[in-house]
Design a protein around this motif. Sequence first.
Motif, mmCIF file in Angstrom:
data_model
loop_
_atom_site.group_PDB
_atom_site.id
_atom_site.type_symbol
_atom_site.label_atom_id
_atom_site.label_comp_id
_atom_site.label_asym_id
_atom_site.label_seq_id
_atom_site.Cartn_x
_atom_site.Cartn_y
_atom_site.Cartn_z
ATOM 1 N N SER A 192 55.767 42.419 43.887
ATOM 2 C CA SER A 192 55.776 41.679 42.622
ATOM 3 C C SER A 192 56.698 40.458 42.708
ATOM 4 C CB SER A 192 56.161 42.586 41.456
ATOM 5 O OG SER A 192 57.387 43.198 41.686
ATOM 6 N N PHE A 193 57.726 40.534 43.564
ATOM 7 C CA PHE A 193 58.564 39.355 43.770
ATOM 8 C C PHE A 193 57.719 38.166 44.206
ATOM 9 C CE2 PHE A 193 60.843 36.476 46.541
ATOM 10 C CZ PHE A 193 61.986 36.194 45.820
ATOM 11 N N PHE A 194 56.869 38.384 45.246
ATOM 12 C CA PHE A 194 56.079 37.262 45.752
ATOM 13 C C PHE A 194 54.954 36.874 44.794
ATOM 14 C CE2 PHE A 194 58.161 38.616 49.691
ATOM 15 C CZ PHE A 194 58.699 37.402 50.055
ATOM 16 N N LEU A 195 54.449 37.856 44.019
ATOM 17 C CA LEU A 195 53.396 37.559 43.047
ATOM 18 C C LEU A 195 53.882 36.645 41.927
ATOM 19 C CD1 LEU A 195 51.251 40.730 42.382
ATOM 20 C CD2 LEU A 195 50.433 38.415 42.827
ATOM 21 N N ILE A 196 55.067 36.928 41.394
ATOM 22 C CA ILE A 196 55.507 36.175 40.211
ATOM 23 C C ILE A 196 56.439 35.035 40.572
ATOM 24 C CG2 ILE A 196 55.333 38.221 38.753
ATOM 25 C CD1 ILE A 196 58.394 38.269 38.672
ATOM 26 N N ARG A 197 56.680 34.825 41.867
ATOM 27 C CA ARG A 197 57.721 33.886 42.256
ATOM 28 C C ARG A 197 57.477 32.477 41.743
ATOM 29 N NH1 ARG A 197 59.069 31.958 48.150
ATOM 30 N NH2 ARG A 197 61.006 30.880 47.695
ATOM 31 N N HIS A 198 56.248 32.024 41.800
ATOM 32 C CA HIS A 198 55.997 30.643 41.396
ATOM 33 C C HIS A 198 55.249 30.550 40.073
ATOM 34 C CE1 HIS A 198 57.852 29.082 44.880
ATOM 35 N NE2 HIS A 198 57.061 29.742 45.691
ATOM 36 N N ARG A 199 55.376 31.585 39.243
ATOM 37 C CA ARG A 199 54.704 31.560 37.956
ATOM 38 C C ARG A 199 55.712 31.557 36.834
ATOM 39 N NH1 ARG A 199 49.399 35.092 39.333
ATOM 40 N NH2 ARG A 199 49.535 34.312 41.446
ATOM 41 N N ARG A 200 55.266 31.149 35.703
ATOM 42 C CA ARG A 200 56.065 31.251 34.493
ATOM 43 C C ARG A 200 55.629 32.540 33.814
ATOM 44 N NH1 ARG A 200 58.261 26.910 31.033
ATOM 45 N NH2 ARG A 200 57.516 25.476 32.612
#
Lengths: 207, 207, 207
Positions: free
Chosen positions: A76-84
């Motif tokens: 989930s770190f990499f999934l949400i890293r570049h999202r708001r």
Amino acid sequence: MVDFIYWVGMAAVAVNALTGVLEAERKEVDVLGATFVAVATALGGGTVRDLLLDRNVFWVVDQTYLITAVAVGIGSFFLIRHRRVSPRWFLFPDAIGLALFTVIGTQAALQWHTPWLAASLMGVITGVFGGVVRDVLCNEVPLVMRAGALYATAAWLGALLLIGLQQAGMPDLWASGITMFAILGLRMAAIHFHLTLPSFPAKRDGS
Amino acid sequence: MVDFIYWVGMAAVAVNALTGVLEAERKEVDVLGATFVAVATALGGGTVRDLLLDRNVFWVVDQTYLITAVAVGIGSFFLIRHRRVSPRWFLFPDAIGLALFTVIGTQAALQWHTPWLAASLMGVITGVFGGVVRDVLCNEVPLVMRAGALYATAAWLGALLLIGLQQAGMPDLWASGITMFAILGLRMAAIHFHLTLPSFPAKRDGS
Amino acid sequence: MVDFIYWVGMAAVAVNALTGVLEAERKEVDVLGATFVAVATALGGGTVRDLLLDRNVFWVVDQTYLITAVAVGIGSFFLIRHRRVSPRWFLFPDAIGLALFTVIGTQAALQWHTPWLAASLMGVITGVFGGVVRDVLCNEVPLVMRAGALYATAAWLGALLLIGLQQAGMPDLWASGITMFAILGLRMAAIHFHLTLPSFPAKRDGS
């Protein structure tokens, strides 16, 4: 029933790990720091319950829980890293985790022949403690203490409902399912309709 | 003696629960949040002691402690909700709780045949840990660490005094009573006369 | 081997106690407050490990650890009281404590027949938990969570290296020594060359 509780527990570990990463996102942490928070959030409540009941700690006995928490943390770190990420995305899994863990914690305590009030508190601890650890690690006042969200309230009423239903003779599986939806529903309703308990606000205005 | 220690423990749980609510008052928490802090403050120190000694956790064995903490938490919330509470009202019950819990914690450790220095630390942990949990939950630097109040100092000297008195052959009841008054007296004197230990202040002035 | 691990553990307690005092220095605490932080930092990680493994807590069984932590706490308080201490003096003993405790924690878990992934986490917990307690007590976001320092990363890679080396048949003493230098080296290199893992920074710029 045992299988059902097992997979419910795994799901609770996964969603709680997710909330840990979502909260860590607001601090400047790296992937391992976020995973650390995820693991502490996911396993904290059950660990405290097992220590208090003097049982073997669940994730030391069965590594699958630990692997799940680590995998969800990193993923989930990499999934949400570049999202708001909207705060709403945080509150819903948090409510699910609360509902699942409260039921599991209460069941575990009852099977261990804990007296009913202590068993209901074990449910609340299992439900809320992971979130408390998460918030303390992130240097925030724990969500469970903030006014206006029926957080521990929902967990406690749910634990008492579960104990009552089982006492009345309902099968464990049904009682557990009903309780989960009751906790989730109460918590979501509290957030949506701003249900509140009496709190300490007035002093702020200098009364 | 057993009865005496039992009721002293119950009184300590009650006053510590009260200090939890008094501290939570400064944050915007509702009645269950305040009760949560009250229960954590009241049962935290003894819980850690029992975990460290590998004893059964006291409030899981006997629900009366838990009921007391919950009742005091809810009751005192509604009592002080619309009042302006002086900080002095916080420090006095806190000192009583410190004195009672330190004596009980030390006694419990000695009966468990813990070596004397570790037993004295068990007394200090039982005395101060509830307050540490309370302060961490409320996102404050714990009272025990702040300078100028002889907090852990009073607890530690008291625990050592108790061990010394019992070693010298004084009956448990007398030794316990004397120790309680010694801790309470030292703590109150420290607050009143601003007694302090050497601390880390000078760096603030840029020395 | 047993003697070696014993004295390495004592050294780890001493350096961790020192880091506790160095961090407490930034807050306005007195000598006992600083000693309290020193003891919690030095004994916290191993205590949590022993509770999780359901072993007897190491410093209750053998008071020498406790005496060491208290002595280092009081001694270093007076040593650094009137000095300006560079942050560099904090990071180096902290890295040594991390390396020593990670090795000891992993060894202890393996001897207790814990599965390998849980054993590596026990190593990480033993290594980092004392520092987490120290930072939470001082009301800071724990060092382990802050980006850009390969803190828990170094501990975890080290624990896995140790397990791998022992699995490959290397004697415990050699495997432990190599692992300690690997953790220390990785952590120092991370600080010096600003090695980082992916983190959550971009959102700050309003992306």
